[in-house]
Enzyme design. Structure first.
Site, short mmCIF file in Angstrom:
data_model
loop_
_atom_site.label_atom_id
_atom_site.label_comp_id
_atom_site.label_asym_id
_atom_site.label_seq_id
_atom_site.Cartn_x
_atom_site.Cartn_y
_atom_site.Cartn_z
N SER A 20 0.82 -1.22 0.00
CA SER A 20 0.00 0.00 0.00
C SER A 20 0.84 1.26 0.00
CB SER A 20 -0.90 -0.02 1.25
OG SER A 20 -1.35 1.27 1.58
N CYS A 42 -5.97 10.06 -0.71
CA CYS A 42 -6.41 8.70 -0.38
C CYS A 42 -7.84 8.54 -0.87
CB CYS A 42 -6.33 8.49 1.12
SG CYS A 42 -7.24 7.05 1.71
N HIS A 88 -10.34 7.58 0.35
CA HIS A 88 -11.38 7.84 1.33
C HIS A 88 -11.24 9.21 1.98
CE1 HIS A 88 -11.01 3.44 0.83
NE2 HIS A 88 -12.32 3.58 0.67
N LEU A 105 -11.18 -3.84 0.33
CA LEU A 105 -11.93 -4.10 1.56
C LEU A 105 -11.38 -3.16 2.63
CD1 LEU A 105 -11.54 -7.95 1.22
CD2 LEU A 105 -13.71 -6.74 0.95
#
Length: 776
Positions: free
Chosen positions: A342, A451, A453, A663
């Protein structure tokens, strides 16, 4: 055709064809009409007739000939012996062909000098014609094709290799063949004359024959593969739009075109069956240079491709999470089939400047490749360590000790590519050199990347992201790597777009129908100068603007005009139209031009407002699919129905497209309106929809934080007992290898290396006195 192998071949061909209801065609009689010699012509025609009788009585349904003049002979034979249209229904006993028939050697013949010379002469003459673009060549009253030359040189190569002898006792050697080649070339030259020889490819044909019939190390598979390079100066011009050189190609040019052919074959292989490239194999060959290093990333990429395609075909999935460090990647290998790296985790914990921060892709571009390099090195080390340990086990011990595949493919975060197209290519190169099996690239704008989110995301045009994917693919092709490309779209939640240049983005750009409003930026500037509350002005402006897409603006007009029945068709149609096309279609529906402006609401930075949602993601997913191996729609919450809609939309255009899913731990899973059973089934439901690869991006980060936080708290209160209870005993109970951390780190393996160099060394780390013996 009567020799054992060829007879068996004919019988099997007829049997298999008729079994499947297919016509079994005979072969070509090489004889052709001979003018000026009636006796020789009659003899040749007699051979043609006999060959056709053999075919029709064997069961063939038709045939072909080498010259139009032979058609009457063949037709008469088949008309006489085959009264029906074919012989598919004729009862022919099934052949019983064994290894004996297939391997039986011809009998009754010998290798003569005349036969050797004939092979040499016919092959060289045919090759000379082939190099000049002639495929069917009449030689000695026979119509020859490439098969004749292939058989001739194969026989010569085999005779040399097996030290066969001529009928006069002389062995067939390379030296003898070279001598006879020169003599036959002299004969051919004399027959042609100096002028024709000067214009011919005779010398080249002779050289090629020698090279392919006397190769000491291997048998060249096909003559044409090599010969093709030497006609490219005449033939490749049309194919590749090249200037035709006046002189034969050089070895450098020939090598280049051989490489182009190899690349074309690779780029058209099953691996890239659904991959679209805007460039050619010739382009890739030009950029490669002369060195062709092998990259470990290619091995991992092939492994990942095999894994994902097999999972796709059975509606399975590979679920993984982001590995934070070498400990995690090694321990994950026991249970998971792939690894994720990531950018968020690297940004917060592993920037190459050691400066932590949120996921804004403002860390150095080598940060994530550097992490991949570290993890891959750990994978390789533990694979070697395990292999060495297993070599010291008995067979019974091997059977009881589970083998762990530490070499799980890693797919890494490429963010937006960290800049323009050359930056994307350099980043891709770093990932391949580090050993990544795949890379994902997202359609956000560099410099404003967030990001998935976070708020404030700005998308680039659909075409710009396609260009990124193509740049990454080109770099991978240059490096000979079958790198997996994952195309991520943030269009499900992004609210801004940097340009309206791509018509595919037009259905999702938002504007206003209020023609009385000044442009948004003008209103803000006036408020700033006057000292008014800028935030209040912005809020009021957006309220009056009531921004919407052009499609929605038309829908509102249709509803106001009482034309609700036309709305569903319009909505479906408008998602495929450019703004210009949509305006024309709307005028036909409404009978008037509709005021709608996408420039007035533009943000302070000039960005267009974008209507986020699954429809936009489907449109982008479909656009990206030909250029990517997997498609990923980043979402703001775990919505199974939305994921299924996205999958259905993409698969309606590309049924075999593989999908991936985040997820994310940014989701509050306990607030996602799912019970524990539904959460447990979530990945399986995604797999059924075609999501073959899914991952918890930051699980490594969260697991690390939880373990350290709970241990530190307990340790501060209970001292050493906290560690023993929470860590050491748990490691022992679960069989976690880090319990004996010296062995885990490779101390035993390194001792084995030292023993190989220095027998009886007294400095072995795992020798007498090592504390790890307490755990045995």
């Amino acid at each position: 055709m009567t020799q054992p192998f060829m007879k068996a071949y004919v019988e099997m061909l007829i049997h298999v064809c008729h079994k499947r209801g297919v016509h079994a065609m005979g072969g070509m009689s090489a004889n052709i009409p001979i003018r000026g010699d009636a006796k020789a012509n009659d003899e040749a025609m007699g051979k043609v007739k006999a060959d056709k009788i053999r075919e029709v009585t064997a069961g063939h349904d038709g045939t072909w000939v080498a010259h139009p003049g032979l058609i009457p002979i063949a037709k008469a034979v088949f008309d006489q012996h085959m009264p029906n249209k074919n012989q598919i229904d004729r009862s022919i006993p099934a052949p019983h062909i064994s290894q004996k028939e297939m391997l039986a050697m011809p009998t009754g013949g010998s290798i003569t000098e005349a036969g050797l010379r004939g092979n040499i002469s016919v092959s060289i003459q045919y090759v000379e014609n082939w190099l000049r673009g002639v495929g069917c060549v009449p030689l000695y009253n026979l119509m020859e094709d490439l098969a004749t030359a292939e058989i001739a040189r194969a026989q010569v190569w085999s005779w040399i290799r097996h030290k066969s002898k001529l009928s006069d006792g002389r062995p067939v050697t390379t030296e003898l063949v070279r001598q006879l080649v020169q003599e036959e070339v002299n004969k051919i030259s004399k027959a042609l004359g100096e002028d024709k020889v000067a214009k011919s490819k005779l010398k080249l044909a002779a050289k090629l024959f020698i090279d392919m019939s006397t190769s000491p190390s291997h048998f060249p598979d096909f003559m044409s593969t090599t010969m093709y390079d030497f006609i490219l100066d005449h033939r490749c011009a049309k194919k590749y739009n090249l200037h035709v050189p006046s002189s034969p190609v050089t070895e450098e040019e020939a090598a280049h075109w051989r490489h182009v052919e190899e690349l074309e074959s690779w780029m058209k292989s099953a691996r890239f069956r659904d991959t679209k490239r805007p460039y050619t194999a010739q382009d890739v060959a030009r950029f490669r240079g002369t060195l062709r290093p092998e990259y470990l990333a290619n091995t991992f990429a092939k492994k990942a491709w095999k894994l994902f395609t097999e999972l796709r075909d059975k509606r399975g999935f590979s679920a993984t999470f982001g590995a934070l460090d070498t400990v995690q990647v090694v321990q994950m290998a026991k249970y998971l089939s792939s690894i994720y790296v990531s950018g968020w985790q690297c940004s917060s914990t592993a920037s190459t400047t050691n400066e932590p921060g949120p996921d804004l892709a403002d860390y150095p571009m080598n940060t994530v490749p550097n992490k991949v390099d570290q993890l891959v090195k750990a994978q390789i080390f533990h694979d070697r360590k395990q292999w060495e340990e297993r070599r010291g086990m008995t067979r019974q011990q091997l059977e009881k000790t589970k083998y762990i595949d530490y070499l799980k493919p890693i797919i890494a975060d490429g963010d937006t590519g960290h800049g323009g197209l050359t930056a994307v290519m350099k980043l891709t190169k770093l990932f391949i050199e580090a050993g990544a099996a795949g890379v994902h690239l997202e359609d956000q704008k560099p410099g404003t990347k967030k990001c998935g989110h976070l708020a404030g995301k700005v998308l680039v045009s659909t075409q710009e992201h396609i260009d990124r994917l193509c740049a990454a693919r080109l770099q991978a092709d240059i490096m000979g790597c079958e790198l997996l490309l994952v195309a991520r779209t943030d269009s499900e939640a992004a609210t801004l777009l940097d340009t309206n240049i791509d018509p595919r983005d037009h259905p999702f750009i938002m504007g206003t129908t209020n023609h009385n409003l000044p442009p948004f930026n003008q209103a803000v500037e006036e408020a700033t100068r006057s000292g008014a509350d800028v935030e209040a002005v912005q809020t009021e402006w957006m309220k009056k603007a009531d921004i919407c897409t052009f499609g929605e603006a038309v829908t509102r007009e249709l509803r106001a005009a009482g034309k609700e029945r036309q709305i569903p068709e319009w909505r479906e149609k408008s998602l495929r139209l450019s703004n210009k096309e949509a305006r024309a279609a709307a005028k036909e529906l409404l009978g008037k031009d509709l005021f709608w402006c996408w420039d007035k609401p533009r943000a302070r930075e000039g960005y267009y407002h974008f209507e986020a949602g699954v429809d936009a993601s489907i449109a982008r997913g479909v656009a990206f699919a030909p250029y990517a191996d997997l498609i990923w729609m980043e979402t703001k919450d775990p919505d199974l129905k939305m994921a299924q809609k996205f999958a259905s939309g993409v698969h309606s255009v590309y049924p075999n497209q593989m999908l991936s899913y985040n997820l994310s731990p940014s989701f509050n899973w306990d607030a996602a309106k799912m019970n524990d059973q539904q959460i447990s089934e979530y990945t399986h439901k995604l797999g059924e929809a075609g999501f073959v690869w899914m991952f918890i991006t930051l699980a490594g980060f969260h697991a690390d934080a939880l373990a350290v936080d709970t241990l530190a708290k307990d340790y501060s209160q209970r001292g050493m007992l906290a560690y023993v209870e929470k860590i050491q005993r748990k490691e022992r109970e679960a069989g976690v290898e880090t319990l004996t951390h010296q062995k885990w780190s490779g101390a035993t393996f390194v001792d084995s290396l030292l023993r190989a160099v220095s027998t009886g060394s007294s400095t072995l780390s795992m020798g007498k006195g090592v504390t790890e013996s307490q755990f045995h």
